[in-house]
Design a protein around this motif. Structure first.
Motif, short mmCIF file in Angstrom:
data_model
loop_
_atom_site.label_atom_id
_atom_site.label_comp_id
_atom_site.label_asym_id
_atom_site.label_seq_id
_atom_site.Cartn_x
_atom_site.Cartn_y
_atom_site.Cartn_z
N GLY A 1 0.83 -1.20 0.00
CA GLY A 1 0.00 0.00 0.00
C GLY A 1 0.86 1.24 0.00
N SER A 2 0.25 2.38 0.21
CA SER A 2 0.96 3.65 0.22
C SER A 2 0.21 4.63 1.10
CB SER A 2 1.10 4.19 -1.20
OG SER A 2 -0.17 4.42 -1.79
N PHE A 3 0.95 5.63 1.58
CA PHE A 3 0.34 6.65 2.42
C PHE A 3 1.27 7.86 2.51
CE2 PHE A 3 2.53 3.53 5.07
CZ PHE A 3 3.40 4.31 5.82
N ALA A 4 0.71 8.98 2.95
CA ALA A 4 1.50 10.17 3.27
C ALA A 4 1.81 10.15 4.76
CB ALA A 4 0.74 11.43 2.89
N ILE A 5 2.97 10.71 5.13
CA ILE A 5 3.36 10.72 6.54
C ILE A 5 4.03 12.05 6.86
CG2 ILE A 5 5.63 9.69 6.15
CD1 ILE A 5 3.35 8.61 8.99
N GLY A 6 3.74 12.57 8.04
CA GLY A 6 4.35 13.83 8.47
C GLY A 6 3.72 15.02 7.77
N GLY A 7 4.49 16.11 7.68
CA GLY A 7 4.01 17.29 6.98
C GLY A 7 3.39 18.33 7.90
N THR A 8 2.94 19.41 7.28
CA THR A 8 2.35 20.53 8.00
C THR A 8 1.01 20.91 7.39
OG1 THR A 8 3.53 22.11 6.59
CG2 THR A 8 4.61 21.47 8.64
N LEU A 9 0.27 21.72 8.13
CA LEU A 9 -1.04 22.21 7.69
C LEU A 9 -1.07 23.71 7.83
CD1 LEU A 9 -4.08 21.98 6.98
CD2 LEU A 9 -4.50 21.56 9.42
N LYS A 10 -1.40 24.38 6.75
CA LYS A 10 -1.57 25.84 6.77
C LYS A 10 -3.05 26.15 6.60
CE LYS A 10 2.92 27.49 5.13
NZ LYS A 10 3.61 28.39 4.16
N THR A 11 -3.52 27.14 7.36
CA THR A 11 -4.91 27.57 7.26
C THR A 11 -4.96 29.07 7.02
OG1 THR A 11 -5.60 25.82 8.79
CG2 THR A 11 -7.14 27.63 8.43
N GLU A 12 -5.68 29.46 6.00
CA GLU A 12 -5.85 30.88 5.68
C GLU A 12 -6.97 31.44 6.56
OE1 GLU A 12 -4.77 34.34 3.47
OE2 GLU A 12 -3.84 32.35 3.68
N PRO A 13 -6.70 32.59 7.23
CA PRO A 13 -7.74 33.19 8.09
C PRO A 13 -9.01 33.49 7.30
CG PRO A 13 -5.61 34.23 8.46
CD PRO A 13 -5.45 33.36 7.25
N GLY A 14 -10.12 33.56 8.05
CA GLY A 14 -11.40 33.88 7.43
C GLY A 14 -12.30 32.67 7.34
N ASN A 15 -13.40 32.83 6.66
CA ASN A 15 -14.37 31.76 6.49
C ASN A 15 -14.49 31.38 5.02
OD1 ASN A 15 -15.17 31.68 9.29
ND2 ASN A 15 -16.28 33.61 8.92
N PHE A 16 -14.54 30.09 4.77
CA PHE A 16 -14.73 29.61 3.40
C PHE A 16 -16.13 29.97 2.93
CE2 PHE A 16 -16.27 26.22 0.55
CZ PHE A 16 -15.40 26.44 -0.51
N GLU A 17 -16.22 30.54 1.73
CA GLU A 17 -17.51 30.92 1.16
C GLU A 17 -17.72 30.13 -0.13
OE1 GLU A 17 -17.72 35.12 0.64
OE2 GLU A 17 -17.16 35.57 2.72
N LEU A 18 -18.79 29.38 -0.16
CA LEU A 18 -19.07 28.52 -1.30
C LEU A 18 -19.16 29.29 -2.60
CD1 LEU A 18 -19.62 25.61 -2.16
CD2 LEU A 18 -22.06 26.03 -1.76
N ASP A 19 -19.73 30.48 -2.54
CA ASP A 19 -19.90 31.29 -3.75
C ASP A 19 -18.60 31.95 -4.20
OD1 ASP A 19 -22.54 30.60 -3.84
OD2 ASP A 19 -23.24 32.41 -2.79
N HIS A 20 -17.57 31.90 -3.36
CA HIS A 20 -16.26 32.47 -3.70
C HIS A 20 -15.17 31.42 -3.42
CE1 HIS A 20 -18.07 36.45 -4.15
NE2 HIS A 20 -18.74 36.20 -3.02
N ALA A 21 -15.41 30.22 -3.95
CA ALA A 21 -14.58 29.07 -3.61
C ALA A 21 -13.14 29.17 -4.11
CB ALA A 21 -15.22 27.80 -4.17
N LEU A 22 -12.88 30.08 -5.05
CA LEU A 22 -11.51 30.24 -5.53
C LEU A 22 -10.67 31.16 -4.66
CD1 LEU A 22 -12.07 30.38 -9.40
CD2 LEU A 22 -11.34 28.45 -8.00
N LYS A 23 -11.28 31.81 -3.69
CA LYS A 23 -10.54 32.65 -2.75
C LYS A 23 -9.91 31.78 -1.68
CE LYS A 23 -13.22 36.92 -3.30
NZ LYS A 23 -14.02 37.95 -2.60
N ALA A 24 -8.72 32.16 -1.22
CA ALA A 24 -7.98 31.36 -0.24
C ALA A 24 -8.59 31.41 1.15
CB ALA A 24 -6.53 31.83 -0.18
N GLN A 25 -9.33 32.44 1.48
CA GLN A 25 -9.80 32.63 2.85
C GLN A 25 -10.57 31.42 3.37
OE1 GLN A 25 -12.15 36.19 2.00
NE2 GLN A 25 -14.05 35.07 2.38
N GLY A 26 -10.20 31.04 4.60
CA GLY A 26 -10.86 29.92 5.25
C GLY A 26 -10.46 28.54 4.71
#
Length: 361
Positions: A38-63
């Motif tokens: 099998g295969s899997f990813a291990i380790g790494g980091t997570l970045k989160t852009e401040p704000g709230n995700f908006e479905l109607d503006h899904a191409l914006k990074a916020q949230g």
């Protein structure tokens, strides 16, 4: 038949013949039986852009989130696996492909050791290969440099092959070798690499780390960080050697294109951790015995010299470390990729003997 058509047909015939030979060689092998892969990813980091995700503006990074800097792992477990799995970490410009099928179609260390009943874990380090999702930007420039690498990796002094080289000399194999090279998708960071490799050892609980070239430095650091690394095997490390304070050797000068070789300092308490596990380092052929104007041979002379100083320092502190220069034990012609060379079964036998000697199999 026109000349161009003849050349095209001749090239196609060469490819077919090379492929047929490789396939025939593989067909002679006994069937491999595995219980899991099998295969899997291990380790790494997570970045989160401040704000709230908006479905109607899904191409914006916020949230939104970005997962990156993880390693990618492919694994296979054989029937009646031995006590410790083997974890393979590639070198610069390479990926897990370096341990897989050789450029001329023979079995690489992945299958050779799977047949010897070792579980195998093949890594793509963070920001490389199938772990290419980097949290830092990089520019990848298609600069022609393959003849440099041919020379740097001691296949020969381009365009000439070394007379007894253990690299296949046909054009198809050389093209396969060039095409397995792959770029960084972000800056090389040994700490990022080490963090991910250490997480893998946490997951598998114990194993033997096998590194190549640039992977040597992260190999030592992983062994220092994680006691679940039960041994380290390094093929032709050059950089990344670490010494305790007060014992740092002088830089080793070389006519190689990268200048003098320097080591770095770590706390004695960390260095001592390297004395608690078996370590072996292997080097191939066509390395200068003394300073030379042949830059590729002299470059690796400085690496071999530093490795011997490093091993002596580990052993002075009560460790179990060894440098094996293959020509000195009667194995000749190996390149920087000695585990994929034409005699890689013989090279694997040397490693198997070392594993047995240290009760690691």
């Amino acid at each position: 038949m026109m000349k161009k058509e003849f050349v095209r047909c001749l090239g196609a015939l060469t490819l077919v013949l090379a492929t047929t030979i490789s396939v025939s060689a593989q067909q002679k092998q006994k069937a491999l039986t595995i219980v899991q892969q099998g295969s899997f990813a291990i380790g790494g980091t997570l970045k989160t852009e401040p704000g709230n995700f908006e479905l109607d503006h899904a191409l914006k990074a916020q949230g939104q989130t970005f997962h990156g800097d993880h390693a990618y792992v492919f694994y296979q477990n054989p029937v009646k696996a031995r006590q410790y799995p083997l974890v393979f970490l590639h070198g610069a410009g390479q990926s897990k492909k370096t341990w897989e099928t050789t450029p001329d179609g023979r079995e690489g260390f992945q299958n050779l050791f799977l047949r010897r009943r070792f579980s195998v874990y093949l890594l793509d380090q963070p920001r490389r290969g199938e772990a290419g999702k980097s949290t830092v930007a990089a520019t990848i420039s298609p600069i022609p440099d393959e003849q440099f690498w041919f020379t740097q990796f001691r296949i020969g002094n381009y365009p000439d092959y070394f007379p007894n080289v253990q690299f296949p000399k046909d054009a198809v194999s050389l093209e396969q070798f060039y095409r397995q090279m792959t770029p960084n998708t972000g800056a090389y960071d040994p700490i990022v690499v080490t963090d991910a490799v250490s997480k893998l050892f946490d997951k598998i609980e114990a194993g033997i780390l096998i590194t190549h070239s640039q992977g040597g430095g992260p190999g030592w650091l992983t062994a220092i960080k994680n006691e679940k690394v039960k041994a380290v095997v390094a093929y032709e490390p050059y950089s990344g050697f670490v010494f305790p304070a007060g014992e740092l050797p002088k830089p080793i000068k070389s006519t190689g294109l990268f200048g003098e070789l320097k080591a770095s300092v770590i706390p004695l308490s960390d260095f001592i951790k390297l004395t608690r596990i078996p370590i072996v380092i292997y080097y191939g052929d066509h390395i200068a015995k003394e300073p030379s104007k042949v830059w590729n041979m002299d470059h690796w002379r400085s690496g071999l010299e530093m490795a011997r100083i490093w091993v002596a320092t580990i052993n002075k502190h009560g460790g179990n470390a060894t440098v094996v220069h293959l020509p000195e034990i009667g194995i000749h012609g190996n390149t920087h990729f000695l585990f994929a060379d034409l005699n890689n079964v013989e090279v694997a036998d040397v490693l198997s003997s070392w594993l047995r000697k240290n009760n690691l199999d």
